[in-house]
Design a protein around this motif. Sequence first.
Motif, mmCIF file in Angstrom:
data_model
loop_
_atom_site.group_PDB
_atom_site.id
_atom_site.type_symbol
_atom_site.label_atom_id
_atom_site.label_comp_id
_atom_site.label_asym_id
_atom_site.label_seq_id
_atom_site.Cartn_x
_atom_site.Cartn_y
_atom_site.Cartn_z
ATOM 1 N N ALA A 93 -37.497 13.505 10.598
ATOM 2 C CA ALA A 93 -36.122 13.660 11.057
ATOM 3 C C ALA A 93 -35.474 14.955 10.595
ATOM 4 O O ALA A 93 -35.785 15.495 9.537
ATOM 5 C CB ALA A 93 -35.282 12.478 10.571
ATOM 6 N N ARG A 124 -30.274 8.096 12.050
ATOM 7 C CA ARG A 124 -31.222 8.281 13.157
ATOM 8 C C ARG A 124 -30.741 7.539 14.410
ATOM 9 O O ARG A 124 -30.156 6.461 14.333
ATOM 10 C CB ARG A 124 -32.626 7.846 12.773
ATOM 11 N N THR A 162 -28.322 13.942 15.022
ATOM 12 C CA THR A 162 -29.600 13.797 14.316
ATOM 13 C C THR A 162 -30.747 13.617 15.309
ATOM 14 O O THR A 162 -30.617 12.910 16.302
ATOM 15 C CB THR A 162 -29.532 12.593 13.350
ATOM 16 N N THR A 199 -34.902 12.654 15.547
ATOM 17 C CA THR A 199 -36.064 12.101 14.857
ATOM 18 C C THR A 199 -37.188 11.849 15.846
ATOM 19 O O THR A 199 -36.985 11.871 17.058
ATOM 20 C CB THR A 199 -35.726 10.774 14.149
ATOM 21 N N ASP A 222 -36.173 7.491 17.319
ATOM 22 C CA ASP A 222 -34.757 7.149 17.247
ATOM 23 C C ASP A 222 -34.514 5.654 17.360
ATOM 24 O O ASP A 222 -33.439 5.169 17.000
ATOM 25 C CB ASP A 222 -33.985 7.854 18.365
ATOM 26 N N ASP A 269 -34.064 6.611 4.849
ATOM 27 C CA ASP A 269 -33.434 7.839 5.332
ATOM 28 C C ASP A 269 -32.302 8.270 4.412
ATOM 29 O O ASP A 269 -32.165 9.455 4.086
ATOM 30 C CB ASP A 269 -32.887 7.636 6.749
#
Length: 363
Positions: free
Chosen positions: A59, A115, A120, A122, A125, A136
């Motif tokens: 991420a 996420r 953000t 990743t 997700d 995270d």
Amino acid sequence: MQFDKPPRPATLFGGRPLPAGHTAAGHHASANDDDLEPPPPLTDYFDSVSDVAVAGSDATFRVYQTRAADSESTSAGPLFVFHHGAGHTALSWALLAGLLRQRIQKCSVLAYDCRGHGGTVTADDADLSLERLAQDLGNVVNTLYPTPPADVILVGHSMGGAVVTHVAATAPGTLLKKPLLGVVVIDVVEGTAMDSLAHMQVYLRNRPDSFPSVRKAVEWSTTTTIKNEASARISVPSQLKPVPNAENPTKWVWRTNLMPSQVHWKGWFKGLSKKFLTSRAARLLILAGTDRLDTELTIGQMQGKYQLALYPESGHAIQEDEPGRLAETLCEFWDRNGPGKVIKRFPIPIKSVAAAPATAPPS
């Protein structure tokens, strides 16, 4: 604009009950549809915004920070780490972050989009499991603060409350490199959350899928989920993304599709009360009403195991509806439990729980 006091929320995504078939279909674009007054610059609330790639992770997190000049010193003020609720973003904390920066000397703030949310990015997700979200959080904090300040306070709203509680209940050094000073949970308890699971699908099916403009999205939000228009103008646009289409040059849809997260809903909240009551940190629970308390937390409050604050005039998104009052509560919480302070425990009643009077919640 006047609002009635909301009933117990039908969902944990911040929405009040909507009638079946309620959509944005009644909104029509106009020449002034996008004339949304721009909010103040983010520098009014945070010092910086950046995209942080976390080593060993899949991420890159959108991160908002206010960082005290000597934040890695043991003499620095507190570090507040904020985790938003499902469907929201880190900008739901903007007004609160700005107020904390004004009120606490050497205050540091870290808020990030988890996420599947906001800015953000990743590799997965859709993985919104409690364990993944907690990992995270640990990864982000450990990356940005390899030597964290002495006073770390985790604050989570709704789903985020479950995440910070899970981190706080985990053995020190497992997810975070430093023991916590405090954990703050905003408007979520296990009993009410589990009871509301049946209503979440109904809410998600009945909320608008798209809007003809950002302005219409903000207007919808201020009549359903957020009372404070100033906060909605900051936070709502970050929850949307533009999608070109044939009928309308641009429509705006939600960045986060919450329906697939259904497989994780029970996992977010199962065992939440026990983990909160047994976490090795000062504990603060902030609710919009006493009707949210489940049996386990009611007994825990009578036994003085945590501090309880009630905001009866607020909706579910307390950090957006009441940022000034919440800033005062967090300042008092840190002052009570901060440097050189013994964590205050309310006396456990000598009499049986059934006969003992409940501890009055702080004003």
